[in-house]
Scaffold this motif. Structure first.
Motif, PDB file in Angstrom:
ATOM      1  N   ASP A 142     -21.058 -60.316  -3.542  1.00 33.74           N
ATOM      2  CA  ASP A 142     -20.315 -59.721  -2.447  1.00 33.74           C
ATOM      3  C   ASP A 142     -21.338 -59.071  -1.517  1.00 33.74           C
ATOM      4  O   ASP A 142     -21.867 -58.003  -1.808  1.00 33.74           O
ATOM      5  N   TYR A 143     -21.629 -59.721  -0.408  1.00 31.00           N
ATOM      6  CA  TYR A 143     -22.676 -59.219   0.474  1.00 31.00           C
ATOM      7  C   TYR A 143     -22.246 -57.975   1.250  1.00 31.00           C
ATOM      8  O   TYR A 143     -23.082 -57.222   1.738  1.00 31.00           O
ATOM      9  N   VAL A 144     -20.941 -57.756   1.382  1.00 32.50           N
ATOM     10  CA  VAL A 144     -20.451 -56.595   2.125  1.00 32.50           C
ATOM     11  C   VAL A 144     -20.474 -55.336   1.264  1.00 32.50           C
ATOM     12  O   VAL A 144     -20.991 -54.288   1.663  1.00 32.50           O
ATOM     13  N   THR A 145     -19.908 -55.451   0.060  1.00 31.76           N
ATOM     14  CA  THR A 145     -19.893 -54.303  -0.864  1.00 31.76           C
ATOM     15  C   THR A 145     -20.361 -54.783  -2.240  1.00 31.76           C
ATOM     16  O   THR A 145     -19.561 -54.915  -3.165  1.00 31.76           O
ATOM     17  N   PRO A 146     -21.645 -55.079  -2.410  1.00 31.76           N
ATOM     18  CA  PRO A 146     -22.144 -55.622  -3.678  1.00 31.76           C
ATOM     19  C   PRO A 146     -21.975 -54.646  -4.841  1.00 31.76           C
ATOM     20  O   PRO A 146     -22.239 -53.448  -4.701  1.00 31.76           O
ATOM     21  N   TYR A 147     -21.533 -55.195  -5.960  1.00 27.28           N
ATOM     22  CA  TYR A 147     -21.311 -54.381  -7.159  1.00 27.28           C
ATOM     23  C   TYR A 147     -22.573 -53.653  -7.588  1.00 27.28           C
ATOM     24  O   TYR A 147     -22.524 -52.476  -7.978  1.00 27.28           O
ATOM     25  N   SER A 148     -23.722 -54.332  -7.538  1.00 23.72           N
ATOM     26  CA  SER A 148     -24.971 -53.778  -8.065  1.00 23.72           C
ATOM     27  C   SER A 148     -25.353 -52.456  -7.415  1.00 23.72           C
ATOM     28  O   SER A 148     -26.026 -51.630  -8.035  1.00 23.72           O
ATOM     29  N   ASP A 153     -15.265 -49.417  -1.737  1.00 23.74           N
ATOM     30  CA  ASP A 153     -15.578 -50.750  -2.239  1.00 23.74           C
ATOM     31  C   ASP A 153     -14.359 -51.650  -2.037  1.00 23.74           C
ATOM     32  O   ASP A 153     -13.259 -51.186  -1.756  1.00 23.74           O
ATOM     33  N   SER A 154     -14.585 -52.946  -2.185  1.00 21.01           N
ATOM     34  CA  SER A 154     -13.492 -53.919  -2.115  1.00 21.01           C
ATOM     35  C   SER A 154     -13.578 -54.791  -3.349  1.00 21.01           C
ATOM     36  O   SER A 154     -14.593 -55.452  -3.586  1.00 21.01           O
ATOM     37  N   ILE A 155     -12.523 -54.792  -4.157  1.00 23.47           N
ATOM     38  CA  ILE A 155     -12.530 -55.495  -5.436  1.00 23.47           C
ATOM     39  C   ILE A 155     -11.362 -56.462  -5.500  1.00 23.47           C
ATOM     40  O   ILE A 155     -10.225 -56.121  -5.151  1.00 23.47           O
ATOM     41  N   GLN A 156     -11.646 -57.676  -5.961  1.00 18.18           N
ATOM     42  CA  GLN A 156     -10.607 -58.694  -6.094  1.00 18.18           C
ATOM     43  C   GLN A 156      -9.732 -58.423  -7.317  1.00 18.18           C
ATOM     44  O   GLN A 156     -10.207 -57.954  -8.357  1.00 18.18           O
TER      45      GLN A 156
END
Length: 639
Positions: free
Chosen positions: A377-383, A392-395
């Motif tokens: 996720d380049y916008v809000t990467p988990y790492s 954050d944005s999570i599916q």
């Protein structure tokens, strides 16, 4: 000059106070009869009237002034006694029920008595006599509240008019009775004739993923101010938001809200699945419903409000347990995929091998076969985002299943959802640049080495005596064996480092606070082909046997315990060898080994031999529950 300034300041202060706020006042008119004849027969009944003007404080206290008049005529004379009085009073009142008024109070002040007395030496001449003194009154009253502004009361008490400056020197005293008309109102800039003020504040925008949580955790505060003319009773405050709520959610109840009092209630909601349709941040229209009783009549007020809502994928890290709300095993599509994979796994399950481990293999390999993999996720990467408090944005698992890709946390949410759907408990550890899914194996800590080569790569909760298998989402697309190996290495690294920080979350425990949200669109999902899945499952199981069970067999063989070795061989699917080892222990009289021999005969579908074995066990141990159940099962197969 100083006194004049002080007076001007006091007047200015009072007018400023009146302009800023509403003040309650009370006006009372009391036709009264004084009964001094009860004390002294020479007196007669004295009619009169009393007028009071008070300020009302705190909905139970009145303070003000009074004035009055009474006429008395002694029985022995035709000369009347006129009494004019005025002073200060204080009172207390209470409404035990809406219409019933109770009050008590007292007053004191000065009086002026005027009468005619005979002139000495003259039969028909009188002269005016005037004298002053102090008086006091004490009273109680009970009445009926006609409306918020008027009560009709019966009052009674004691009054004493002194002959001088001492209250104890009574000239005219006795009990009195009155009919009291009590009128109240209020004035000032904020005065309202009749109103209930309803407002809300939000602590933060509503997160759709927590929609079920808001049923018991408030997302704001409701403020109710009573500007009606009387108290509100049996007050119930609710919130609803049209199609976005399943029902009007009761936010709180109180027995009473006094006039001008403000009360706070938690802002709760029974949100419906419609709120998961928010793909962008926005607002919804809602209503605060206030139901109450006003002077015995049931009434209600509905106030429109606006609630700010985040998009359905919004999430802020902080409490890792809150991520469990995304784990939605009840979504239709997740159930379809998980049950399809579980059915195939169940038909090819290895007897004696941990079932939860095998179902985890099935899910991981099933996802691998449909092309599930990592995508950053380049916008809000988990790492980086799971270390911050940024939005954050999570599916949801359905979105990940449909896209066939997700960040590490989104892959973990999907795996946990699938496993929880087939009753395999899970947990998780968000860690650095990986997300570890934990599979609860339903074995005790002392059984771990009977199933694994080492406990280094396992998560063992000694408080609950639970053992978890660790799976790396970073290696999910490489299959179960790679995911298991990477997960074990990460867990071993965490536990071997004193500086490593991690959150261990048990999904089921987290759900007690963060209820799962079943995001579903009733769409079709891709499932793996049966032949390919069976092949992959068997391959992964063989890898597990090679890496762990072979070591368990080796330890059991070295121990010289034939029954223990037989159990290890069963876990490897080597039933013939296991039966020989069990038989060795059975020949030595081990009831447990005899049961194990019978169990393998059942696996081999040699039901008659198994039944004979169970009967032999029951001859030695008639109360053996395992043998009884086994015999019943074997006989059912023979029939």
């Amino acid at each position: 000059m100083n006194k004049k300034r002080a007076a001007v300041f006091a007047i200015t202060f009072v007018f400023n106070l009146l302009s800023l706020s509403a003040l309650d006042f009370v006006f009372k008119l009391e036709p009264t009869v004084l009964l001094p004849n009860v004390i002294d027969p020479k007196w007669s009944v004295a009619p009169g009237v009393t007028v009071q003007g008070d300020f009302d404080f705190l909905n139970f206290l009145t303070v003000g002034v009074e004035g009055g008049y009474a006429y008395e005529q002694a029985k022995a004379t035709e000369d009347g006694i006129n009494t004019v009085f005025g002073g200060l009073n204080v009172g207390f009142y209470y409404y035990p029920i809406s219409r019933l008024y109770l009050g008590a109070g007292g007053s004191f002040g000065i009086h002026n008595i005027t009468t005619q007395i005979p002139v000495a030496g003259s039969e028909n001449s009188t002269t005016k006599k005037v004298f002053n003194g102090l008086y006091y009154r004490g009273f109680g009253e009970v009445g009926f509240r006609v409306n918020p502004s008027l009560s009709v009361n019966l009052a009674g008490g004691w009054a004493s008019f002194g002959s001088g400056t001492a209250l104890g020197n009574a000239f005219l005293s006795g009990p009195f009775a009155a009919i009291s008309l009590r009128m109240n109102g209020h004035f000032g800039a904020n005065a309202k004739s009749s109103a209930i003020d309803v407002r809300i504040t939000q602590d933060a925008d509503v997160f759709p993923v927590y929609s079920t949580v808001y049923g018991y955790e408030p997302f704001g505060t409701i403020y109710i101010k009573n500007d009606e003319g009387a108290e509100l009773r049996n007050v119930h405050v609710s919130f609803r938001a049209g199609k976005y709520s399943s029902s009007a959610k009761l936010c709180g109840s109180v027995d009473k809200i006094n006039r001008h009092a403000r009360m706070e209630f938690p802002l709760l909601a029974d949100f419906s699945d419609e709120i998961l349709g928010f793909t962008e941040d926005g607002k919804i229209s809602g209503e605060i419903i206030v139901e109450y009783e006003f002077l015995g009549k049931k009434m209600s007020v509905t106030e429109p409000v606006i609630v700010s809502v985040c998009n359905r994928n919004a999430f802020i890290w902080g409490d890792s347990a809150s991520l469990a709300a995304f784990i939605s095993p009840d979504a239709t599509e997740i159930a379809t995929f998980a049950k399809e994979v579980a059915g195939i796994t169940r038909n090819n399950i290895y007897t004696g091998m941990n079932a939860n481990l095998q179902y985890a293999i099935g899910i991981i390999e099933g996802l691998r076969l449909i092309g599930m993999g990592y995508s950053e996720d380049y916008v809000t990467p988990y790492s980086s985002y799971h270390f911050t408090y940024d939005m954050d944005s999570i599916q949801y698992p359905l979105q990940t299943l449909q896209c066939l890709s997700g960040d590490y946390d989104e892959l973990g949410i999907l795996v946990c959802s699938c496993l929880q759907n087939i009753n395999v408990p899970t947990g998780y550890i968000p860690y650095d640049d990986d997300f570890i899914v934990l599979v609860k194996l339903n074995i005790a800590a002392n059984q771990a080495l009977n199933n694994f080569a080492s406990t280094d790569g396992l998560v063992i909760d000694y408080d609950t005596d639970e053992v978890y298998l660790a799976l790396s989402m970073k290696a999910l697309d490489k299959g179960f064996t790679a995911s298991y190996k990477a997960g074990s290495e990460t867990v071993a690294k965490i536990f071997s480092s004193e500086d490593a920080y991690y959150d261990f979350v048990d999904t089921t425990d987290a759900w007690t606070e963060y209820k799962p949200v079943a995001f579903s669109t009733n769409s079709s999902v891709t499932t793996p082909k049966q032949d390919a899945l069976v092949k992959n499952i068997k391959s992964a199981i063989q890898d597990y046997i090679s890496s762990d069970i072979e070591e368990v067999i080796k330890r059991a063989r070295n121990s010289g315990d034939s029954n223990k070795l037989g159990v290890a061989l069963v876990r490897a699917g080597r039933y013939s060898e296991a039966k020989r080892e069990f038989q060795k222990a059975a020949d030595k009289g081990s009831i447990s080994a005899m049961n194990n021999v019978a169990n393998i005969l059942m696996i081999e579908k040699n039901y008659s031999a198994a039944a004979a074995q169970y009967k032999a066990i029951l001859q030695k141990d008639p109360s053996n529950a395992a043998a009884k159940k086994g015999l019943e099962n074997a006989n059912s197969k023979i029939e």
